[in-house]
Structures are given as C-alpha cells and as structure tokens.
Design an enzyme around this catalytic site. Structure first.
Site, PDB file in Angstrom:
ATOM      1  N   LYS A   1     -20.772  25.215 113.808  1.00  0.00           N
ATOM      2  CA  LYS A   1     -22.513  25.134 113.989  1.00  0.00           C
ATOM      3  C   LYS A   1     -22.847  24.212 115.030  1.00  0.00           C
ATOM      4  O   LYS A   1     -23.877  24.120 115.848  1.00  0.00           O
ATOM      5  CB  LYS A   1     -23.378  25.665 112.859  1.00  0.00           C
ATOM      6  CG  LYS A   1     -23.225  27.035 112.413  1.00  0.00           C
ATOM      7  CD  LYS A   1     -24.403  27.228 111.472  1.00  0.00           C
ATOM      8  CE  LYS A   1     -23.560  27.650 109.898  1.00  0.00           C
ATOM      9  NZ  LYS A   1     -24.499  27.613 108.894  1.00  0.00           N
TER      10      LYS A   1
ATOM     11  N   ARG B   1     -10.543  30.406 106.500  1.00  0.00           N
ATOM     12  CA  ARG B   1     -11.555  30.884 107.697  1.00  0.00           C
ATOM     13  C   ARG B   1     -10.719  31.522 108.939  1.00  0.00           C
ATOM     14  O   ARG B   1      -9.738  31.239 109.177  1.00  0.00           O
ATOM     15  CB  ARG B   1     -11.974  29.402 108.435  1.00  0.00           C
ATOM     16  CG  ARG B   1     -12.614  28.245 107.610  1.00  0.00           C
ATOM     17  CD  ARG B   1     -12.837  27.110 108.343  1.00  0.00           C
ATOM     18  NE  ARG B   1     -14.160  27.302 109.013  1.00  0.00           N
ATOM     19  CZ  ARG B   1     -15.370  26.921 108.480  1.00  0.00           C
ATOM     20  NH1 ARG B   1     -15.473  26.711 107.209  1.00  0.00           N
ATOM     21  NH2 ARG B   1     -16.465  27.306 109.229  1.00  0.00           N
TER      22      ARG B   1
ATOM     23  N   GLU C   1     -26.020  28.958 105.396  1.00  0.00           N
ATOM     24  CA  GLU C   1     -26.933  27.945 105.483  1.00  0.00           C
ATOM     25  C   GLU C   1     -27.814  28.434 106.553  1.00  0.00           C
ATOM     26  O   GLU C   1     -27.372  28.622 107.784  1.00  0.00           O
ATOM     27  CB  GLU C   1     -26.353  26.575 105.722  1.00  0.00           C
ATOM     28  CG  GLU C   1     -27.191  25.629 105.663  1.00  0.00           C
ATOM     29  CD  GLU C   1     -26.585  24.206 105.700  1.00  0.00           C
ATOM     30  OE1 GLU C   1     -25.494  23.921 105.706  1.00  0.00           O
ATOM     31  OE2 GLU C   1     -27.529  22.976 105.718  1.00  0.00           O
TER      32      GLU C   1
HETATM   33  P1  ATP Z   1     -20.194  25.408 109.998  1.00  0.00           P
HETATM   34  O1  ATP Z   1     -19.194  24.534 108.954  1.00  0.00           O
HETATM   35  O2  ATP Z   1     -19.840  25.787 111.329  1.00  0.00           O
HETATM   36  O3  ATP Z   1     -21.612  24.956 109.821  1.00  0.00           O
HETATM   37  P2  ATP Z   1     -20.526  26.858 107.489  1.00  0.00           P
HETATM   38  O4  ATP Z   1     -19.129  27.245 106.753  1.00  0.00           O
HETATM   39  O5  ATP Z   1     -20.926  25.659 107.031  1.00  0.00           O
HETATM   40  O6  ATP Z   1     -20.262  26.822 108.849  1.00  0.00           O
HETATM   41  P3  ATP Z   1     -22.245  28.515 106.254  1.00  0.00           P
HETATM   42  O7  ATP Z   1     -23.459  29.237 106.812  1.00  0.00           O
HETATM   43  O8  ATP Z   1     -22.375  27.671 104.902  1.00  0.00           O
HETATM   44  O9  ATP Z   1     -21.551  28.037 107.352  1.00  0.00           O
HETATM   45  O10 ATP Z   1     -21.125  29.878 105.901  1.00  0.00           O
HETATM   46  C1  ATP Z   1     -21.660  30.854 105.065  1.00  0.00           C
HETATM   47  C2  ATP Z   1     -20.316  31.445 104.570  1.00  0.00           C
HETATM   48  O11 ATP Z   1     -19.619  32.148 105.638  1.00  0.00           O
HETATM   49  C3  ATP Z   1     -19.631  30.636 103.706  1.00  0.00           C
HETATM   50  O12 ATP Z   1     -19.180  31.260 102.616  1.00  0.00           O
HETATM   51  C4  ATP Z   1     -18.379  30.356 104.729  1.00  0.00           C
HETATM   52  O13 ATP Z   1     -17.297  29.840 103.952  1.00  0.00           O
HETATM   53  C5  ATP Z   1     -18.389  31.490 105.342  1.00  0.00           C
HETATM   54  N1  ATP Z   1     -17.925  31.136 106.764  1.00  0.00           N
HETATM   55  C6  ATP Z   1     -18.152  30.141 107.672  1.00  0.00           C
HETATM   56  N2  ATP Z   1     -17.235  30.163 108.593  1.00  0.00           N
HETATM   57  C7  ATP Z   1     -16.466  31.016 108.353  1.00  0.00           C
HETATM   58  C8  ATP Z   1     -15.236  31.487 109.137  1.00  0.00           C
HETATM   59  N3  ATP Z   1     -14.912  30.774 110.443  1.00  0.00           N
HETATM   60  N4  ATP Z   1     -14.210  32.224 108.464  1.00  0.00           N
HETATM   61  C9  ATP Z   1     -14.713  32.790 107.513  1.00  0.00           C
HETATM   62  N5  ATP Z   1     -15.748  32.695 106.621  1.00  0.00           N
HETATM   63  C10 ATP Z   1     -16.764  31.613 107.187  1.00  0.00           C
HETATM   64 MG    MG Z   2     -21.791  25.268 104.841  1.00  0.00          MG
END
Ligand code: ATP
Ligand code: MG
Length: 557
Positions: free
Chosen positions: A271, A261, A35
């Site tokens: 984030k 994760r 995102e």
């Molecule tokens: P946040 O919750 O911090 O906003 P997010 O998971 O919503 O992070 P996205 O931009 O939606 O962030 O994530 C893009 C991809 O990266 C998704 O498939 C997510 O599952 C993966 N991802 C995000 N954070 C992690 C992590 N700590 N470890 C492994 N994969 C991750």
């Molecule tokens: Mg997300």
C-alpha cells in the site's frame, strides 16, 4: 463441508474439516480485517475469497472488520471503498465491525493485564526501546521501568488515557520475556500515545491507541472467530496472539493460521507503493485501469468471476512465490470468451472504397454476436461503398502466410463480402491514404468457387460507423519484479502502459453501449466501456486484455 460444494480444497479447509469432524467447532466463523489506509488490491482479493468463500461453503459466517488502530493513515474514504469492493467481488458480511468498536474493552483488558502484573508502563523512548530490545543473536535487556508497582502502573496508564503525557513519552508494554528468541515476545508495546488525531470512528475521544498485535486477537475473540487467517509474516506474531488471549479473561481463543501472500509479476502490491503511485500522479487515481487495485481492475473491465477464479487457481498454501501476470489475464480471457458479445472496431482506420458498390445503397447484414453461442443473437452491421479497415490489415506485397489484404489479393470482410484490392492510393509522402477495391456480390455467406481467399478481416462502414476513443492499457511496469535489488520501483514504470487512440471507428451497435459493458472487438481483444469518462452516445473504451498473451512476443495474426 468444502468437499460437498466442489470448492477447491486447501490445507486451511483441511484443518476446518478436522475441527468440524472432531466437534471442536459446530460452525465456522472467519473475518476479513483490512486496514482502511488504502484501496484493496488483488492480494486482498485472495484473502477475501478465502475468508468469505469458507463462510459460504461450510456454511459459516464472515465478518468485515476494519483494523482501524492507526488513525494517522486511515480515512473514511477507504472504509467506503473497501465495502464497495467486497460487495462487488460478490460477498456480503455477516457483521460489519471496527476494531475501534472495542477500544473501551481493550482498555479494560489492559487494566486486567496490569493488575495481574503482566503489563507495565514504560518511559523509554522509541530509540531506547530499540537499544534495549537486543538483536536476533543477542537477548534484550529489561526496561528499567519493568518492575514498577501495579498501583503505579494503573495510575500511569489511566493518566496516559486522560492525556497527561505527550506523544512518545510512555507506552504500555506486555511483560513477557526479554530473552525470548522471538523478538515479538520481548515486552512488546500494547499502547502508545497519539494526541491530536481525529479518528474516523471515535473522533477525538482517545489519545492512546492499542497496537495491532494486541488488538487483533482480542477483536477476533470478541467476535467468536474460529479461524483467524492471515499472511505468513504474522507467523512470528502467533505466540503473542496466543499470549494475549491466554492472559486475559476471555472465553474464546481463535486459531491463527498463516498462508502465503499473493505476489504478482509486473506490478507492486504494497500500500505504501500504491499510495505513492497515486499521490505522485504516476497514475490517474486508485481506480486507474493499470492499478492492481480492485477498483482499478474493475474499471479496467475485469469481472468478479474472473478475479474469484484467479484466486482459486492460485490456491492457498504456505509457499511463497510470484504469480505470472498471464495467469490473471487468462482468467479474464476465459470468462469473457464465453460471455462477451463480438463487435467490429477499427483502431487504425484506412479508408476503402468499393468501386463497384453503388453509392446510394446500404445493406444491413446480420452478424452473430457470438460464434459459439447462438443464444446471444445477432445485430446488424451496415455495409456501404466506403468502409474502414485497419491499416495493419493491408500490405502492398506479402508472402502466402499473410492472411490479410494485399494488392491484387482477396480477403473476406467479416459478416459481409469478399473484396479484391485493385489500387492503393498514396499521398505526396508515399503514405497510403485509401484503397480501391471491388466486391464479389456472390460471396455473402459462402466462399467463391475455385479461388482462394487469404483470410477474414474486420471493417466498419465509413458512413455509419462512429469515431470513438479507445485506450490501450498495458502492464504498469516493464519488469517482472519492479524495484528489484533495492532500486527505485518508479524507474521500472512502463512508459507505454497507456496509448490513447482517438480516431477509432466503432460499428453502429456500439454507440449506445453503456458504462461497464464488455465486448470482444474482433481480432483485437476484450474491451469495456469506461465508467468514468464515457458520455451518453459517446463511449470511451478500455482494453481489458488482448486476445492472446503477446507480452514480449510479436503478435502474428
Ligand atoms: P500492506 O502491507 O500493503 O499495507 P496489509 O497486509 O497491511 O497490506 P491489510 O489491509 O492489513 O493490508 O490486509 C488485510 C488482510 O488482507 C490481511 O489479513 C492481510 O493478510 C491480507 N492481505 C494483504 N495483502 C495480501 C496479499 N498480497 N495476499 C494475500 N493476502 C493479503
Ligand atoms: Mg496490515
């Protein structure tokens, strides 16, 4: 197949191997779906290495897809930064997509769900929806609007799109099961109304936006994704992912697979928290070298190779855990030990006058760039009557274990001669301001006979060296798990995470170093030329990592 490439195997690659063997798929297609509401962090790198790595190894394809259904928080700046970071990590996408590319198709599929009686327009507000939803132990109650006619639903949904209703007044919801033990299946929202937002891709065209759980499966299916890899918190959303695809006319049905994760000690990764660090200026920006963002790690001096090998070392499983910061630090030490040229830099200069070395002479001495790799060649270090050594490398008195310079003792100046300290000159406060030494001209390249030299220390010519700023970065938080137990994570910020040393002296070969160049400063650690604040002829150096893991321990030489 993964086995042939020597790539690490894991349960997801195992599933893919089976799907290829059974003929379920002839080719693999993955995607990385960030995102654009912030910069990528080291956790995202795990997902990138997994998704793009699979496409590379099998071979297959991997799309970069921006999950851009929430324009309130998303920005073009983040889109560009994410593309840049993915490329920097060493990957390229087969197709670049935005979930917003599918807004029209998503809308059409919503009409299909309404026509088949599987979605309805609901007038409950957010508060009421929560009340009706029930809890983990109690079933929910059906919305009073659940049994609207198909005609009425079609009319209302079209008018939602046309902008007839204010924000929050209506949603489109799936009609699934208000008694489901899985709360995600209790008539989840598919669309909400959001007026007045300018979307970075679609501008002001839409005032209704599809929800993530509805958008994601359809985007995956439209792109022909075979394996949709996501983190464990989406496990409970998988029935909804499958429900959406089972209830619309769409050919492809990707398989969602969840993995754990990445969590890392001494940092934060959400984030929301990273955004707070940036906005409240606890750090200098998304690319502050202490940030766990890819942009921060990059400016800090991490290499893509080190980050990829870290992700591979951590592996892909379903078990949650927190990785020690030392694992990440060792990945960069391992890479740079092999490739970083050695240089001499004195961080805390103490002047040394070599009384028996002529004032009008200097010698350019060859110094190997790498002790284990002759192919990296040599550079010249200039030896002069006045040199600097590090203040920490001298003591007036010390026992035999001290391998540096003591009054009356001998030490080798690396790449040069053995010197003996004859006198420590002090100022009025008793602080040592200069050392007087004598050198043994017979010790270039070999040790003196019959005398024991304590050790080897680094030095820089006082007349040929140049002053430079060196920034010693450390962990951003002083506790392994910031904000533990509901405390404010900002209380755990490490007050000493940055020390700026402006009086360091670097050897002549470093003055022409350019942004992004990495070195081992002998006996100090690995350093990179800062890409933001360095000027031509005046590099600023960031410490990437110390030579050894000294966190919490006192570093012995
Ligand atoms: P946040 O919750 O911090 O906003 P997010 O998971 O919503 O992070 P996205 O931009 O939606 O962030 O994530 C893009 C991809 O990266 C998704 O498939 C997510 O599952 C993966 N991802 C995000 N954070 C992690 C992590 N700590 N470890 C492994 N994969 C991750
Ligand atoms: Mg997300």
């Amino acid at each position: 197949m993964s086995g042939d490439s020597g790539a690490p195997t894991n349960f997801i690659r195992q599933i893919i191997d089976d799907d290829l063997a059974s003929g379920k798929h002839a080719r693999i297609h993955t995607r990385f779906p960030p995102e654009p509401n912030g910069y990528l962090h080291i956790g995202h790198a795990k997902s990138i290495v997994l998704n793009f790595g699979i496409a590379q190894d099998y071979p297959g394809s991997c799309n970069l897809r921006f999950d851009d259904t929430n324009p309130a928080k998303e920005e073009e700046e983040f889109v560009e930064a994410i593309k840049d970071d993915v490329r920097w990590l060493g990957y390229d996408w087969d197709a670049l997509r935005f979930a917003s590319d599918y807004f029209e198709q998503l809308y059409e599929y919503a009409l299909e769900l309404i026509r088949s009686g599987k979605a309805f327009v609901c007038d409950l507000d957010a508060e009421q929806v929560r009340e009706y939803r029930g809890t983990l132990t109690e079933p929910g109650r059906p919305s009073p609007y659940r049994d609207r006619s198909i005609e009425e639903n079609l009319d209302l949904f079209q008018r939602m799109r046309a902008g007839d209703f204010p924000d929050g007044s209506r949603t489109l919801r799936a009609k699934i099961d208000m008694a489901s033990p899985n709360i995600n299946m209790r008539d989840p929202a598919l669309y909400r109304i959001r007026h007045g937002l300018i979307h970075h891709q679609t501008g002001a065209e839409w005032c209704i936006y599809p929800m993530y759980d509805y958008t994601h499966p359809i985007s995956d299916a439209l792109e022909g994704i075979t394996h949709s890899l996501c983190t464990l918190e989406f496990e409970d959303h998988r029935p909804l992912y499958d429900w959406v695809l089972d209830n619309i006319t769409i050919a492809c049905h990707p398989r969602q697979i969840e993995f754990s994760r990445l969590n890392l000690e001494y940092t934060v990764m959400s984030k929301r928290r990273l955004t707070q660090l940036v906005q409240e200026k606890h750090v200098s920006g998304w690319n502050d070298p202490r940030m766990p963002t890819i942009a921060g790690l990059r400016r800090r001096g991490y290499t893509p190779e080190a980050i990829r090998s870290f992700c591979e070392a951590v592996g892909v499983t379903k078990s949650e855990g927190t990785v020690e910061m030392g694992v990440l630090e060792n990945s960069i030490r391992g890479h740079l030990d092999a490739v970083a040229p050695r240089r001499m830099v004195v961080l805390d200069p103490l002047k040394v006058t070599i009384s028996n070395y002529p004032d009008d002479t200097s010698e350019a001495l060859p110094a190997g760039n790498h002790p284990k790799d002759e192919s990296m060649g040599t550079r010249e270090v200039v030896f002069t009557r006045e040199v600097y050594i590090d203040r920490a490398d001298f003591r007036e008195e010390a026992n035999k274990k001290y391998k540096r310079l003591v009054l009356g003792g001998e030490v080798r100046l690396r790449n040069a001669y053995v010197v003996r300290c004859d006198e420590a000159i002090k100022d009025a406060d008793g602080e040592i301001v200069e050392l007087r030494c004598t050198y043994d001209p017979d010790t270039l390249g070999h040790n003196p006979e019959g005398r024991k030299v304590r050790g080897v220390i680094h030095w820089v010519s006082a007349t040929h060296g140049q002053r430079a700023e060196v920034r010693l970065y450390d962990r951003l938080f002083s506790t392994a798990n910031p904000g533990r137990g509901g405390q404010d994570f900002l209380d755990d910020i490490n007050a000493d995470s940055l020390r700026v040393l402006s009086e360091c002296v670097v050897e002549p070969a470093l003055t022409s170093a350019t942004a992004g160049e990495r070195f081992q400063f002998e006996r100090e650690g690995y350093f990179v030329v800062d890409a933001v604040d360095s000027r031509a002829g005046a590099p600023v150096f960031n410490r990437i990592v110390s030579l050894r893991d000294s966190w919490g321990k006192i570093a012995e030489d």
